[in-house]
Write a protein that holds these residues in place. Structure first.
Motif, PDB file in Angstrom:
ATOM      1  N   THR A 106       0.827  -1.206   0.000  1.00 22.00           N
ATOM      2  CA  THR A 106       0.000   0.000   0.000  1.00 22.00           C
ATOM      3  C   THR A 106       0.864   1.261   0.000  1.00 22.00           C
ATOM      4  OG1 THR A 106      -1.732  -1.191   1.220  1.00 22.00           O
ATOM      5  CG2 THR A 106      -1.845   1.221   1.198  1.00 22.00           C
ATOM      6  N   THR A 107       1.918   1.247   0.821  1.00 17.91           N
ATOM      7  CA  THR A 107       2.821   2.397   0.879  1.00 17.91           C
ATOM      8  C   THR A 107       3.537   2.598  -0.454  1.00 17.91           C
ATOM      9  OG1 THR A 107       3.167   1.999   3.250  1.00 17.91           O
ATOM     10  CG2 THR A 107       4.750   3.408   2.118  1.00 17.91           C
ATOM     11  N   GLU A 108       3.973   1.504  -1.062  1.00 17.90           N
ATOM     12  CA  GLU A 108       4.665   1.598  -2.350  1.00 17.90           C
ATOM     13  C   GLU A 108       3.731   2.152  -3.424  1.00 17.90           C
ATOM     14  OE1 GLU A 108       7.278  -1.258  -5.377  1.00 17.90           O
ATOM     15  OE2 GLU A 108       6.311  -2.093  -3.592  1.00 17.90           O
ATOM     16  N   LEU A 109       2.465   1.720  -3.417  1.00 15.14           N
ATOM     17  CA  LEU A 109       1.510   2.229  -4.396  1.00 15.14           C
ATOM     18  C   LEU A 109       1.276   3.721  -4.209  1.00 15.14           C
ATOM     19  CD1 LEU A 109      -0.503   1.665  -6.665  1.00 15.14           C
ATOM     20  CD2 LEU A 109      -2.205   1.075  -4.931  1.00 15.14           C
ATOM     21  N   GLN A 110       1.156   4.153  -2.968  1.00 19.91           N
ATOM     22  CA  GLN A 110       0.971   5.580  -2.702  1.00 19.91           C
ATOM     23  C   GLN A 110       2.181   6.385  -3.163  1.00 19.91           C
ATOM     24  OE1 GLN A 110       0.150   5.654   1.499  1.00 19.91           O
ATOM     25  NE2 GLN A 110      -2.050   5.284   1.239  1.00 19.91           N
ATOM     26  N   ARG A 111       3.367   5.860  -2.958  1.00 19.12           N
ATOM     27  CA  ARG A 111       4.582   6.571  -3.371  1.00 19.12           C
ATOM     28  C   ARG A 111       4.678   6.638  -4.893  1.00 19.12           C
ATOM     29  NH1 ARG A 111       8.970   4.146   1.055  1.00 19.12           N
ATOM     30  NH2 ARG A 111       8.146   5.346   2.838  1.00 19.12           N
ATOM     31  N   LEU A 112       4.205   5.576  -5.584  1.00 20.18           N
ATOM     32  CA  LEU A 112       4.205   5.618  -7.041  1.00 20.18           C
ATOM     33  C   LEU A 112       3.250   6.687  -7.564  1.00 20.18           C
ATOM     34  CD1 LEU A 112       4.267   1.811  -7.930  1.00 20.18           C
ATOM     35  CD2 LEU A 112       6.103   3.464  -8.287  1.00 20.18           C
ATOM     36  N   LYS A 113       2.235   7.005  -6.766  1.00 22.45           N
ATOM     37  CA  LYS A 113       1.311   8.079  -7.127  1.00 22.45           C
ATOM     38  C   LYS A 113       1.849   9.456  -6.741  1.00 22.45           C
ATOM     39  CE  LYS A 113      -2.883   5.293  -6.585  1.00 22.45           C
ATOM     40  NZ  LYS A 113      -4.176   5.158  -5.819  1.00 22.45           N
TER      41      LYS A 113
ATOM     42  N   ASP B 177      15.823   5.621  -2.711  1.00 26.23           N
ATOM     43  CA  ASP B 177      14.446   5.159  -2.903  1.00 26.23           C
ATOM     44  C   ASP B 177      13.709   6.039  -3.911  1.00 26.23           C
ATOM     45  OD1 ASP B 177      14.785   3.111  -1.095  1.00 26.23           O
ATOM     46  OD2 ASP B 177      14.078   4.290   0.621  1.00 26.23           O
ATOM     47  N   LEU B 178      13.984   7.339  -3.900  1.00 27.76           N
ATOM     48  CA  LEU B 178      13.351   8.225  -4.875  1.00 27.76           C
ATOM     49  C   LEU B 178      13.801   7.895  -6.292  1.00 27.76           C
ATOM     50  CD1 LEU B 178      13.496  11.662  -3.013  1.00 27.76           C
ATOM     51  CD2 LEU B 178      11.473  10.256  -3.461  1.00 27.76           C
ATOM     52  N   ILE B 179      15.090   7.598  -6.453  1.00 30.13           N
ATOM     53  CA  ILE B 179      15.598   7.217  -7.776  1.00 30.13           C
ATOM     54  C   ILE B 179      14.935   5.919  -8.242  1.00 30.13           C
ATOM     55  CG2 ILE B 179      17.657   6.490  -9.040  1.00 30.13           C
ATOM     56  CD1 ILE B 179      19.274   8.377  -7.276  1.00 30.13           C
ATOM     57  N   ARG B 180      14.792   4.981  -7.321  1.00 27.60           N
ATOM     58  CA  ARG B 180      14.158   3.712  -7.680  1.00 27.60           C
ATOM     59  C   ARG B 180      12.690   3.932  -8.079  1.00 27.60           C
ATOM     60  NH1 ARG B 180      11.041   0.065  -5.093  1.00 27.60           N
ATOM     61  NH2 ARG B 180      11.110   1.327  -3.187  1.00 27.60           N
ATOM     62  N   LEU B 181      11.988   4.790  -7.325  1.00 27.25           N
ATOM     63  CA  LEU B 181      10.604   5.102  -7.659  1.00 27.25           C
ATOM     64  C   LEU B 181      10.505   5.797  -9.012  1.00 27.25           C
ATOM     65  CD1 LEU B 181       9.239   6.354  -4.218  1.00 27.25           C
ATOM     66  CD2 LEU B 181       8.623   4.246  -5.399  1.00 27.25           C
ATOM     67  N   GLU B 182      11.465   6.669  -9.280  1.00 30.09           N
ATOM     68  CA  GLU B 182      11.461   7.376 -10.562  1.00 30.09           C
ATOM     69  C   GLU B 182      11.619   6.398 -11.722  1.00 30.09           C
ATOM     70  OE1 GLU B 182      13.760  11.153 -12.697  1.00 30.09           O
ATOM     71  OE2 GLU B 182      14.611  10.167 -10.935  1.00 30.09           O
ATOM     72  N   LYS B 183      12.510   5.433 -11.562  1.00 23.26           N
ATOM     73  CA  LYS B 183      12.706   4.430 -12.609  1.00 23.26           C
ATOM     74  C   LYS B 183      11.454   3.570 -12.795  1.00 23.26           C
ATOM     75  CE  LYS B 183      17.728   4.067 -12.098  1.00 23.26           C
ATOM     76  NZ  LYS B 183      18.879   3.183 -11.763  1.00 23.26           N
ATOM     77  N   LEU B 184      10.803   3.241 -11.674  1.00 25.38           N
ATOM     78  CA  LEU B 184       9.575   2.456 -11.784  1.00 25.38           C
ATOM     79  C   LEU B 184       8.484   3.222 -12.514  1.00 25.38           C
ATOM     80  CD1 LEU B 184       9.378   0.811  -8.217  1.00 25.38           C
ATOM     81  CD2 LEU B 184       9.890  -0.335 -10.387  1.00 25.38           C
ATOM     82  N   VAL B 185       8.368   4.525 -12.187  1.00 24.36           N
ATOM     83  CA  VAL B 185       7.355   5.345 -12.852  1.00 24.36           C
ATOM     84  C   VAL B 185       7.659   5.473 -14.339  1.00 24.36           C
ATOM     85  CG1 VAL B 185       6.359   7.651 -12.975  1.00 24.36           C
ATOM     86  CG2 VAL B 185       6.750   6.583 -10.755  1.00 24.36           C
TER      87      VAL B 185
END
Length: 213
Positions: free
Chosen positions: A106-113, A124-132
């Protein structure tokens, strides 16, 4: 002949009771032996008669079965003496693991949003950016595929309409040609002029006769 159902209650007659005990005991031991053979089960039966006589049956060693039974009872007593019970611990642990995993997803989904980003490190922000970015590429590819399919479908429809228009035009020209060929030509009218010969004896004059006074 219908077999009479025997009422299950204590037999008062001593002789009948002993005969019934002997027959039922042999039948019980026979069924136990069949169950052991068919299902590869370990069985142990101990029966005391009303007179105190001992009858027993075991698929293996009766001593081994009794020791195994005693050991299981001891283990069960030890588990019941612990708190919380060990039987409940795997279930509780499983629930905790599922709950923790749900919170993480749930936390990961919110961060992807773009939400709940407070306290997130740079890595972690870089990883989220790559995922997005990867997700956007997949979405763009899917969108382009759908657009290409729609364009291809429209082109096919255009070809069908062109062919249909050409066919209708050809039918119209054929119909026009048929109408021209069936029209009457000039000078060959069905209605021809009638020539009246006044000199014919059969000519009839219409009108009032001349009156001579």
């Amino acid at each position: 002949m219908v077999r009479q159902k025997i009422e299950i209650k204590r037999i008062d007659n001593l002789t009948a009771r002993q005969v019934t005990f002997s027959k039922r005991r042999r039948g019980l031991f026979k069924k136990a032996q069949e169950l052991s053979t068919l299902c590869d089960a370990e069985l142990g039966l101990i029966v005391f008669s009303a007179t105190g006589k001992l009858f027993s049956f075991s698929s293996s060693s009766m001593t081994h079965l009794l020791q195994r039974h005693k050991r299981l009872l001891t283990d069960k007593a030890n588990k019941l003496s612990q708190w919380p019970p060990q039987d409940d611990q795997p279930e509780n642990n499983g629930n905790e693991v599922l709950k923790k995993e749900l919170i993480e997803k749930t936390t990961e989904l919110q961060r992807l949003k773009g939400e709940e980003l407070q306290g997130v490190g740079l890595d972690d922000l870089i990883r989220l950016e790559k995922l997005v970015e990867a997700g956007l590429r997949r979405v763009g590819k899917t969108k382009n595929d759908m657009l290409f399919q729609e364009i291809s479908s429209l082109r096919m429809r255009e070809l069908e309409l062109v062919e249909e228009n050409a066919m209708l035009k050809q039918q119209a020209e054929m119909h026009k040609s048929e109408c021209k060929s069936s029209a009457p030509k000039e000078g060959n009218s069905a209605e021809s002029s009638i020539v009246i010969d006044d000199s014919s004896d059969s000519f009839l004059k219409l009108g009032l006769p001349d009156l001579n006074f």
